[in-house]
Design a protein around this motif. Structure first.
Motif, PDB file in Angstrom:
ATOM      1  N   ARG A 297       0.819  -1.203   0.000  1.00  0.00           N
ATOM      2  CA  ARG A 297       0.000   0.000   0.000  1.00  0.00           C
ATOM      3  C   ARG A 297       0.859   1.261   0.000  1.00  0.00           C
ATOM      4  O   ARG A 297       0.583   2.225  -0.747  1.00  0.00           O
ATOM      5  CB  ARG A 297      -0.921  -0.010   1.222  1.00  0.00           C
ATOM      6  CG  ARG A 297      -2.030  -1.040   1.118  1.00  0.00           C
ATOM      7  CD  ARG A 297      -2.734  -1.255   2.427  1.00  0.00           C
ATOM      8  NE  ARG A 297      -3.370  -0.028   2.898  1.00  0.00           N
ATOM      9  CZ  ARG A 297      -4.059   0.037   4.049  1.00  0.00           C
ATOM     10  NH1 ARG A 297      -4.185  -1.042   4.819  1.00  0.00           N
ATOM     11  NH2 ARG A 297      -4.625   1.174   4.405  1.00  0.00           N
ATOM     12  N   SER A 300       2.299   1.680  -3.391  1.00  0.00           N
ATOM     13  CA  SER A 300       1.308   2.205  -4.335  1.00  0.00           C
ATOM     14  C   SER A 300       1.109   3.702  -4.126  1.00  0.00           C
ATOM     15  O   SER A 300       0.975   4.469  -5.082  1.00  0.00           O
ATOM     16  CB  SER A 300      -0.020   1.457  -4.148  1.00  0.00           C
ATOM     17  OG  SER A 300      -1.017   2.014  -4.971  1.00  0.00           O
ATOM     18  N   ALA A 336      -3.853  -8.439 -13.384  1.00  0.00           N
ATOM     19  CA  ALA A 336      -4.709  -8.135 -12.243  1.00  0.00           C
ATOM     20  C   ALA A 336      -5.219  -9.424 -11.601  1.00  0.00           C
ATOM     21  O   ALA A 336      -5.336  -9.507 -10.367  1.00  0.00           O
ATOM     22  CB  ALA A 336      -5.885  -7.263 -12.690  1.00  0.00           C
ATOM     23  N   ARG A 339      -2.756 -10.689  -9.205  1.00  0.00           N
ATOM     24  CA  ARG A 339      -2.713  -9.951  -7.940  1.00  0.00           C
ATOM     25  C   ARG A 339      -3.951 -10.228  -7.103  1.00  0.00           C
ATOM     26  O   ARG A 339      -3.897 -10.217  -5.870  1.00  0.00           O
ATOM     27  CB  ARG A 339      -2.623  -8.441  -8.196  1.00  0.00           C
ATOM     28  CG  ARG A 339      -1.350  -7.997  -8.891  1.00  0.00           C
ATOM     29  CD  ARG A 339      -1.202  -6.481  -8.813  1.00  0.00           C
ATOM     30  NE  ARG A 339      -2.378  -5.757  -9.278  1.00  0.00           N
ATOM     31  CZ  ARG A 339      -2.597  -5.395 -10.532  1.00  0.00           C
ATOM     32  NH1 ARG A 339      -1.705  -5.725 -11.464  1.00  0.00           N
ATOM     33  NH2 ARG A 339      -3.683  -4.733 -10.870  1.00  0.00           N
ATOM     34  N   ASN A 369      -5.274   0.868 -12.994  1.00  0.00           N
ATOM     35  CA  ASN A 369      -5.789   1.669 -11.877  1.00  0.00           C
ATOM     36  C   ASN A 369      -7.286   1.467 -11.696  1.00  0.00           C
ATOM     37  O   ASN A 369      -7.794   1.378 -10.563  1.00  0.00           O
ATOM     38  CB  ASN A 369      -5.491   3.149 -12.118  1.00  0.00           C
ATOM     39  CG  ASN A 369      -4.053   3.510 -11.763  1.00  0.00           C
ATOM     40  OD1 ASN A 369      -3.387   2.802 -11.005  1.00  0.00           O
ATOM     41  ND2 ASN A 369      -3.571   4.617 -12.299  1.00  0.00           N
ATOM     42  N   ASP A 372      -7.861  -1.924 -10.058  1.00  0.00           N
ATOM     43  CA  ASP A 372      -7.538  -1.882  -8.628  1.00  0.00           C
ATOM     44  C   ASP A 372      -8.616  -1.139  -7.859  1.00  0.00           C
ATOM     45  O   ASP A 372      -8.983  -1.534  -6.742  1.00  0.00           O
ATOM     46  CB  ASP A 372      -6.185  -1.196  -8.418  1.00  0.00           C
ATOM     47  CG  ASP A 372      -5.030  -2.061  -8.901  1.00  0.00           C
ATOM     48  OD1 ASP A 372      -5.222  -3.288  -9.009  1.00  0.00           O
ATOM     49  OD2 ASP A 372      -3.941  -1.505  -9.176  1.00  0.00           O
ATOM     50  N   ASN A 373      -9.120  -0.055  -8.437  1.00  0.00           N
ATOM     51  CA  ASN A 373     -10.176   0.710  -7.777  1.00  0.00           C
ATOM     52  C   ASN A 373     -11.447  -0.128  -7.654  1.00  0.00           C
ATOM     53  O   ASN A 373     -12.126  -0.119  -6.616  1.00  0.00           O
ATOM     54  CB  ASN A 373     -10.455   1.978  -8.574  1.00  0.00           C
ATOM     55  CG  ASN A 373     -11.468   2.881  -7.898  1.00  0.00           C
ATOM     56  OD1 ASN A 373     -11.165   3.558  -6.933  1.00  0.00           O
ATOM     57  ND2 ASN A 373     -12.682   2.912  -8.424  1.00  0.00           N
ATOM     58  N   ASP A 375     -11.602  -3.365  -7.498  1.00  0.00           N
ATOM     59  CA  ASP A 375     -11.345  -4.420  -6.517  1.00  0.00           C
ATOM     60  C   ASP A 375     -11.520  -3.908  -5.095  1.00  0.00           C
ATOM     61  O   ASP A 375     -12.053  -4.617  -4.226  1.00  0.00           O
ATOM     62  CB  ASP A 375      -9.938  -4.969  -6.721  1.00  0.00           C
ATOM     63  CG  ASP A 375      -9.604  -6.070  -5.734  1.00  0.00           C
ATOM     64  OD1 ASP A 375     -10.301  -7.103  -5.722  1.00  0.00           O
ATOM     65  OD2 ASP A 375      -8.644  -5.865  -4.956  1.00  0.00           O
ATOM     66  N   LYS A 376     -11.075  -2.649  -4.848  1.00  0.00           N
ATOM     67  CA  LYS A 376     -11.183  -2.089  -3.501  1.00  0.00           C
ATOM     68  C   LYS A 376     -12.631  -1.896  -3.080  1.00  0.00           C
ATOM     69  O   LYS A 376     -12.972  -2.045  -1.907  1.00  0.00           O
ATOM     70  CB  LYS A 376     -10.442  -0.750  -3.424  1.00  0.00           C
ATOM     71  CG  LYS A 376      -8.927  -0.896  -3.390  1.00  0.00           C
ATOM     72  CD  LYS A 376      -8.239   0.428  -3.072  1.00  0.00           C
ATOM     73  CE  LYS A 376      -8.475   1.448  -4.160  1.00  0.00           C
ATOM     74  NZ  LYS A 376      -7.716   2.703  -3.895  1.00  0.00           N
TER      75      LYS A 376
END
Length: 481
Positions: A297, A300, A336, A339, A369, A372-373, A375-376
């Motif tokens: 984190r 990132s 992705a 990950r 990006n 990842d967004n 996924d969050k």
């Protein structure tokens, strides 16, 4: 026509008929009376009658008729002249401008109504007075009159001469005069004719205009001075801002690099400990996982801060080229999935998409990006869906998460720097508000666009669009290079 001319015309008319009649009588009486007794021959008598009773009266009649016609012509011309003089006198007397006539000594001989209106003097008060009295009566006024007279004698006239007069109340008048020479007998000057026009209001307007221009010029000078001071102050402020921006960029770069180095070392140490420590209790195992997550984190965060700083400083270069969207999307999604081992990412196959004109690495960064967004903000077990579509001008890629969606008032603000929909300490998804900001700047740098919306069936959808490749793009790129 006067009585003398009438009497003369009557006399000429009388002799026009009387003289021929007298000659006829004389021509007949002489040969038939006296000539007969003087032993005149018949031939001689006939000749005398022809000469004196016929030709003489005829010639006399013609001569007197011609004299009468000449007299009538002269009388008609005199009538026209007198009518013209009366008309000119009436025009002069009633003209709005002041019309004056001066004798050779500079005394006023003619004074019309316009002069009376302008100066307030009657004709009885001014006739015979010197013209210099209208100019104030001072020695300077006398000198001005003599200058005017000499100028007229040399040039024949003076036009547009501006001076100052005085009316009956003693007020100063701004006047403009035109003077001309009056010819007299045998070519000698008989005086001057002067036309005077009141220009007081015009001079007042000119003076007011001059004062206004002076005021405007003064204000313009003051404004220019103030503007110059403000420009100078802005220049100093801009220099300070540039210096601060440079310092900020240097600080961000320094801090970010100084943070990334320890993070890299910590990540390597944790991996080494996990590999070499043979007896690891459950607590240590959980701590290793937490430390590794926090390292990722922080790494990132440093990466996003560096990207944002480089984008704002204009240090990020773009190398657009014709590329196919689907292979790039497939590659980014595979990375992705590695990950996010527990997350399902669906990519709808869309063959036949046109090529886009974009930078391959920047395009991959934007899509990574967005994944990842998603996924969050997607609960565990909820899939992420990626779809692509195209029209004649753009190719659009949409990433839909499985979360609760975005508040309607946040659909535009989510791309602002450091903005987060949930900034409380109890936020469910950890972030810094830089990822989407970086995505927007990267899309703008490639001539694309990005936006957010809520899906009717739930979840947020982040979409970006890039222009379809055309031959003009290559031509523009060649010119730029």
């Amino acid at each position: 026509m006067d009585a003398t001319q009438t009497t003369l015309r009557d006399r000429v008319l009388f002799w026009q008929w009387g003289l021929p009649a007298a000659l006829i009588v004389a021509g007949l009486l002489y040969p038939l009376g006296i000539g007969y007794w003087m032993d005149a021959t018949p031939f001689r008598v006939g000749l005398v009658i022809l000469a004196y009773a016929t030709l003489g009266p005829l010639l006399g009649y013609l001569a007197m008729r011609d004299l009468r016609q000449r007299l009538d012509t002269a009388q008609a011309a005199q009538k026209r002249t007198e009518a013209l003089n009366r008309r000119l006198a009436a025009i002069t007397a009633t003209a709005a401008d002041a019309v004056l006539s001066l004798d050779t000594q500079g005394r006023i001989e003619v004074w019309n109504e316009g002069a009376e209106w302008l100066f307030g003097f009657t004709a009885a008060e001014t006739l015979g007075q010197p013209f210099s009295a209208l100019l104030g009566g001072s020695s300077a006024a006398v000198v001005e009159y003599h200058w005017l007279r000499e100028a007229v004698l040399q040039a024949g006239f003076v036009r547009g001469h501006e001076t100052t007069g005085h009316d009956a109340a003693g007020r100063r008048l701004a006047v403009e005069l035109t003077a001309a020479l009056l010819p007299g007998e045998e070519g000698q000057p008989a005086g001057l004719s002067i036309i005077i026009r009141d220009i007081t209001r015009r001079k007042q307007r000119e003076e007011e205009t001059q004062r206004l221009n002076a005021t405007l010029n003064h204000q313009a000078v003051e404004r220019n001075r103030e503007l110059a001071e403000k420009v100078e102050a802005l220049g100093r402020a801009n220099a300070e801002l540039q210096k601060l921006d440079q310092t900020r960029s240097e600080f961000v770069s320094l801090v970010s690099h100084q943070i990334r180095a320890p993070l890299t070392n910590m990540g390597g140490a944790v991996q080494r400990m996990q590999a070499d420590c043979r007896a690891v209790n459950p607590t240590c195992g959980r701590m290793f996982v937490i430390v590794e997550q926090q390292i990722r984190r922080l790494d990132s965060l440093v990466k996003d801060v560096l990207n944002a700083a480089r984008l704002e400083a204009g240090e990020v270069s773009f190398h657009p080229e014709p590329i196919s969207m689907m292979p790039v999307a497939e590659q980014v999604i595979e990375q992705a999935r590695a990950r996010m081992s527990s997350r399902v990412i669906n990519l709808a196959d869309k063959p036949g998409l046109p090529l886009v004109y974009a930078d391959r690495s920047r395009l991959a960064e934007v899509l990574a990006n967005l994944l990842d967004n998603a996924d969050k903000y997607s609960p565990p077990g909820q899939p992420i869906t990626v779809r692509a579509r195209a029209d004649q001008t753009e190719v659009t890629v949409a990433v839909r998460d499985g979360g609760a969606g975005l508040p309607p008032n946040n659909l535009e603000r989510v791309f602002d720097k450091f903005y987060r929909t949930d900034s409380s300490d109890a936020q469910t998804a950890y972030g810094y508000g830089l990822g989407l900001y970086v995505c927007r700047r990267l899309m703008e740098g490639q001539g694309g666009r990005i936006w957010a919306e809520n899906h009717p069936d739930g979840g947020a959808v982040f979409s970006f669009a890039l222009p379809v490749w055309q031959e003009e793009h290559d031509q523009a790129n060649d010119l730029a290079n």
